[in-house]
Design an enzyme around this catalytic site. Structure first.
Site, short mmCIF file in Angstrom:
data_model
loop_
_atom_site.label_atom_id
_atom_site.label_comp_id
_atom_site.label_asym_id
_atom_site.label_seq_id
_atom_site.Cartn_x
_atom_site.Cartn_y
_atom_site.Cartn_z
N LYS A 1 -13.11 -0.35 6.14
CA LYS A 1 -13.70 -1.20 5.11
C LYS A 1 -14.73 -2.17 5.66
CE LYS A 1 -9.81 -0.47 4.17
NZ LYS A 1 -8.87 0.66 4.34
N ASP B 1 -0.53 -5.28 9.56
CA ASP B 1 -1.49 -4.25 9.18
C ASP B 1 -2.77 -5.00 8.80
OD1 ASP B 1 -2.99 -2.23 8.15
OD2 ASP B 1 -1.57 -1.62 6.60
N TRP C 1 0.87 -1.18 0.00
CA TRP C 1 0.00 0.00 0.00
C TRP C 1 0.91 1.24 0.00
CZ3 TRP C 1 -1.72 2.76 4.89
CH2 TRP C 1 -2.65 3.77 4.60
N1 PLA Z 1 -3.55 -0.35 5.43
C1 PLA Z 1 -3.84 -0.79 4.21
C2 PLA Z 1 -3.14 -1.99 3.69
C3 PLA Z 1 -4.79 -0.10 3.44
O1 PLA Z 1 -5.05 -0.56 2.21
C4 PLA Z 1 -5.42 1.04 3.95
C5 PLA Z 1 -6.42 1.81 3.15
C6 PLA Z 1 -5.09 1.42 5.26
C7 PLA Z 1 -4.14 0.71 5.97
C8 PLA Z 1 -5.67 2.62 5.95
O2 PLA Z 1 -7.00 2.76 5.98
P1 PLA Z 1 -7.70 3.69 7.06
O3 PLA Z 1 -6.72 4.69 7.52
O4 PLA Z 1 -8.86 4.28 6.37
O5 PLA Z 1 -8.11 2.77 8.15
N2 PLA Z 1 -6.27 1.77 1.75
C9 PLA Z 1 -7.25 2.39 0.84
C10 PLA Z 1 -7.47 3.85 1.11
C11 PLA Z 1 -8.58 1.69 0.97
C12 PLA Z 1 -6.25 4.72 1.24
O6 PLA Z 1 -5.35 4.65 0.39
O7 PLA Z 1 -6.20 5.46 2.23
C13 PLA Z 1 -6.72 2.14 -0.58
O8 PLA Z 1 -7.42 2.50 -1.53
O9 PLA Z 1 -5.63 1.55 -0.73
#
Ligand code: PLA
Length: 427
Positions: free
Chosen positions: A272, A236, A155
């Site tokens: 989510k 995570d 991510w």
């Molecule tokens: N960790 C991972 C692996 C994630 O994909 C995301 C969110 C988070 C943590 C953090 O989410 P939160 O802070 O809302 O709890 N990833 C999203 C959104 C869904 C983003 O980039 O913030 C994504 O589209 O990858």
């Protein structure tokens, strides 16, 4: 330089102020930041006026009508909260006690000895991101020599989080483009080669962006190496329930490490699985060797949180505590989550069927069915992803990731046409 005189009345006195309007801003040295690779996609999507547009960028669940979805059980919990007329007092730095209890039980299992023995330091924090950031600050303060190993790819925000916390990181191999699967040997070799006592960041389930998770046997081997190298596992968990549809099954990787008696970090998010994106509700959990250690760790996490954001918001915490703490609502949540996970599985299947039927090149698209969770990692490169957006109005991240949570059955054929065009006609 222009000089303007301004007359300014104050009480009964009249004063003349000399104000200097400067042509050069003090912010000359502040460059324009690039748009965020994920959230910036949503901004670009909103600006597009074409009717065909589709937002497969951010991992946010949509209904079959492509509308945002508030879970019924969330509405129910909110109504109960409103009826009770709860107040808006500050929470303690560590968050809402009922939430912290519920979130640790959901993660480790209510009967887990680590909970019974008081060996878990749990702090409600600002969703997954804020929890990761708090843990990163803790690592920077108490393990200044340690580095964090993160999967390649991961991510995108993981790197920002550790960079901003000034925690050094390096990557371990994870994705093998040749097999469109896990590079398990590479992963193990890189974790083995890292200096003893490194932190290893692992996606608890539904790896983002690849949608590829280790098998239970592979998790055991990963735990073996981590244990042998005295590394610190750091999970995570942003998609508990979204990989398999089952909350318990999706926590099995974390529980496996905990059962071995290891100390473990786990960041959790309810964005989510309960659709609480904007409530910023999540937690950081640190499993420690003894209750006394957990108390010390918790005290320092609180000390880090206080100057950062003081204490966390209450609304989402109450929702989670109510839903998880009430057997009827808990059951309703599980059902709704299964429905969300099921809808994503359906579009995954339909996308695969459409690609297989339309693409005459013989390319094997079955990797889409093997990937799990919200995303599909299509293998499209940056230029091909640009074509998806520029020509087809399909918004996605430039690493080729598409969020199937933002796709409907009705749009699968259109998406398949766009992928086939981008894949075969753009290099
Ligand atoms: N960790 C991972 C692996 C994630 O994909 C995301 C969110 C988070 C943590 C953090 O989410 P939160 O802070 O809302 O709890 N990833 C999203 C959104 C869904 C983003 O980039 O913030 C994504 O589209 O990858």
């Amino acid at each position: 330089m222009r000089v303007i005189s301004v007359t300014w009345r104050c009480d009964n006195f009249s004063r003349v102020m000399m104000a200097v309007a400067v042509d050069i801003s003090r912010f000359e040295g502040v460059p324009m930041a690039p748009p965020d690779p994920i959230l910036g996609v949503s901004e670009a999507f909103r600006a597009d006026k074409n009717d065909l547009k589709l937002n497969l960028g951010v991992g946010a669940y949509r209904t079959e009508e492509l509308q945002p979805y508030v879970l019924n059980v969330v509405k129910k919990a909110e109504n109960l909260m409103l009826e009770k007329g709860e107040n808006k007092e500050y929470l303690p730095i560590e968050g809402l006690a009922a939430f912290n209890k519920a979130t640790a039980e959901l993660l480790f299992g209510a009967d887990n000895p680590v909970i019974k023995q008081g060996r878990v330091a749990t702090l409600q924090s600002l969703s997954g991101t804020g929890s990761l950031r708090l843990a990163a600050a803790f690592i920077q303060r108490y393990f200044p020599e340690a580095k964090v190993l993160i999967s390649s790819p991961t991510w995108g925000n993981h790197k920002n989080i550790f960079n901003d916390a000034r925690v050094p990181w390096s990557e371990y191999r994870y994705y093998d483009p040749k097999t469109v699967g896990l590079d398990f040997e590479g992963m193990i070799a890189d974790i083995q080669a890292a200096p003893d006592g490194s932190f290893v960041l692992l996606h608890g389930c539904a790896h983002n962006p690849t949608g590829i998770d280790p098998t239970p046997e592979q998790w055991e081997k990963i735990a073996d190496v981590i244990q042998e190298k005295k590394h610190m596992p750091f999970f995570d968990v942003a998609y508990q329930g979204f990989a398999s549809g089952s909350l318990d099954e999706d926590a099995s990787s974390v529980r496996l490490f905990v059962e071995r008696g290891l100390e473990v970090f786990v960041a959790q998010s309810y964005s989510k699985n309960l659709g609480l994106y904007a409530e910023r509700i999540g937690a950081i959990n640190v499993v420690c060797s003894a209750p006394e250690v957990a108390n010390r760790v918790k005290s320092q996490l609180k000390r880090l949180a206080r100057p950062m954001y003081s204490n966390p918001p209450i609304h989402g915490a109450r929702i989670v505590a109510n839903v998880v703490g009430d057997p009827v609502m808990f059951g309703e949540w599980k059902q709704e989550m299964e429905e969300m996970a099921g809808r994503i599985k359906n579009v995954r299947q339909k996308l695969y069927d459409s690609l297989s039927a339309k693409d005459k090149s013989g390319k094997d698209w079955s990797f889409i069915l093997r990937q799990i969770g919200m995303f599909s990692y299509t293998g499209l490169n940056k230029t091909q992803s640009d074509n998806m957006t520029d020509k087809w109005h399909i918004y996605m991240t430039k690493d080729g990731r598409i969020s199937l949570a933002g796709l409907s059955l009705a749009k699968c054929e259109y998406l398949a046409d766009a992928i086939i065009d981008s894949f075969h006609n753009i290099s």
